[in-house]
Design a protein around this motif. Structure first.
Motif: not given
Lengths: 337, 337
Positions: A190-196, A198-199, A228, A230-231, A233-234, B193-194, B230
């Motif tokens: 999950l920490d390597a998924v693109v920010a948009d 995550i959820a 971290f 943001g990860v 919360l997603g 961003v990742v 996130g």
């Protein structure tokens, strides 16, 4: 992301057990999937598995060579490549937790291509995800959250999977990190998924299920970790947990890697409910999972009793004492299977 | 990520103004940087700029050809490639907001390489970031947050930059999305961003600065949007705002793209302070920026008066009426420059 067991655990020539932490985690939780280990001269790690060569492991039924170690700089040492190429030529897939991508190394890419084998980089998503939808799915979900990173969220979730299954629950561990993926045989880094996404990735990981099915989801980070959150919360929104446990390491004073003070357990419970309500209005805390490794048994038991009293919740060290008190609380609230 | 003005705005042959929204945003806020437009036969969008060919624009001083449009499927139509190659050969850099990467198209990659020109994909970070550190930096920061996505956070931030500068503040817009990057000439496409590096990228974007300097940061998503919260939280932690404005669209009932109801403004203020405190204990709300485009002027003014009264905060539509009430509140709290 799928990794097919049984595994041949490749340790290269890493200097010590700490460098083989990922591999050790798999052995701890999926001993049956770990057929053997393969070490190069000078290796200082030992998983306590039988030693096998690639041909021996293939003959014994191995499906995947797992590079479950970290190396200085995350690079793949030149002298490990022969073993990986040999494995691919012998019909094994290869999964790696190193930062460097297996496919970026020409000899490895060519051997995988020529032999029709799969390369899995555990730190990099191998597919794209939709954005999160936020609607309520069927089935039940439990998420491990934490006062910090690296406080035992993965082990708490695995203990809960084990103890819930023993109590008759239909429970399944859902992996969100690289070691977890090897333990579950599938999952999302999950920490390597693109920010948009995550959820959305967390939604994909925990799909509609039978009403009495529990996904037991590996947590990531902490809502109070400035790097971290943001990860976290997603993952909270995407996994829409019915229940969560708070994982905690009682001797820590600042968050891992930064100077930020540790939040209180009460603050984590409050924030998790406040934010988690968005995708599951019934979210509630069902217990505290405390990593007491640095305390003697008497001090550990006293602390757990004190925390249970203070928060009105079962408190245990799931690795040391099992997670039965939390499983009992889940049974009390949601019904015994 | 840097994009060098002046720009030649390339619109291809998109059917209508909506498809050129990104380009229009740049014209709205950086008219001086938009030297001219270049359209292909059949183009239905018009930015109201002079029409120039590539050689004319180069002669007039253009530095970058901007592909500021969206196309069905995000692909780059085959018949646009000639114009882009011509621009590269004439010495322009090229920046694109399309999903497809410019460098993935062989003729474009070759022309950029042969002519030593820069290709910028506005949707993809062009560098890596450290993880967030969470320690307090010098200088002041204002963040636009929202009850939802697409409620006017970018325009609110740009209005505030303009009106703060007019009031004598040292204020600078900080871009976190692709249109914002073109408007600022630099920034981070934060949603791409990742996950592990969201907060770190936001820290990089808003570094140490003079005590009286204000970074006015473009917001992303909403803490209450189940798809993107996130990103919002990572941006909140990383940008560690001293002050924030809440942006709101009063006629919307569900969050953009999902069925989740819109949160109240009060809930957004409360959650932003509760979570933002982690990296800036002094965080506070300094105003409401309401997008009243769908209301007539009387109704808009009545709503703003009502919201100001209800929340004890200045409320304005910064695009329609300017952001002076919020700038005055900032001056009242932090001192007039």
């Amino acid at each position: 992301m799928n990794v097919t067991p049984p595994y041949l655990m490749f340790l290269g020539d890493v200097p010590d057990a700490l460098a083989a932490k990922t591999a050790q985690g798999v052995v701890d939780w999926r001993r049956d999937w770990c057929l053997a280990q393969l070490r190069l001269p000078g290796c200082g790690a030992d998983l306590g598995l039988d030693e096998m060569t690639v041909p021996e492991a293939v003959a014994a039924g191995a499906k995947t060579l797992v590079v479950g170690v970290v190396n200085a700089g995350g690079v793949l040492p030149e002298h490990w490549i022969d073993t990986i190429v040999t494995a691919l030529e012998a019909g094994l897939d290869v999964a790696s937790g190193l930062h460097v991508r297996l496919g970026s190394i020409a000899r490895i890419a060519a051997a995988a291509e020529a032999n029709g084998r799969k390369l899995t980089d555990l730190r990099q998503p191998d597919r794209s995800y939709a954005t999160g939808k936020g609607h309520k799915r069927t089935g039940k979900r439990l998420l491990a959250v934490g006062t910090d990173c690296s406080v035992g969220k993965k082990y708490a979730a695995l203990c809960l999977e084990r103890d819930m299954q023993a109590a008759g629950f239909d429970a399944e561990f859902r992996a969100t990190g690289q070691t977890g993926v090897l333990i579950a045989g599938r999952g999302v880094p999950l920490d390597a998924v693109v920010a948009d996404f995550i959820a959305g990735a967390a939604e994909w990981l925990t799909p509609d299920a039978a009403d009495d099915h529990w996904d037991v989801v590996e947590g990531q980070g902490s809502l109070f970790h400035p790097s971290f959150a943001g990860v976290t919360l997603g993952l909270l929104h995407g996994s829409q947990p019915d229940a969560f446990v708070v994982c905690h390491e009682p001797t820590r004073t600042t968050m891992r890697g930064v100077a930020t003070p540790l939040p209180t357990i009460a603050a984590v419970i409050e924030a998790t409910i406040a934010m988690g309500r968005l995708t599951n209005p019934d979210i509630r805390c069902v217990g505290l999972c405390v990593n007491t490794a640095k305390l003697d048994e008497e001090a550990a038991r006293a602390l757990l009793a004190e925390l249970a009293e203070e928060h009105g919740l079962p408190a245990t060290d799931p690795v040391r004492f099992g997670s039965a008190p939390v499983v009992d609380e889940i049974a009390r609230i949601y019904g015994r299977p």
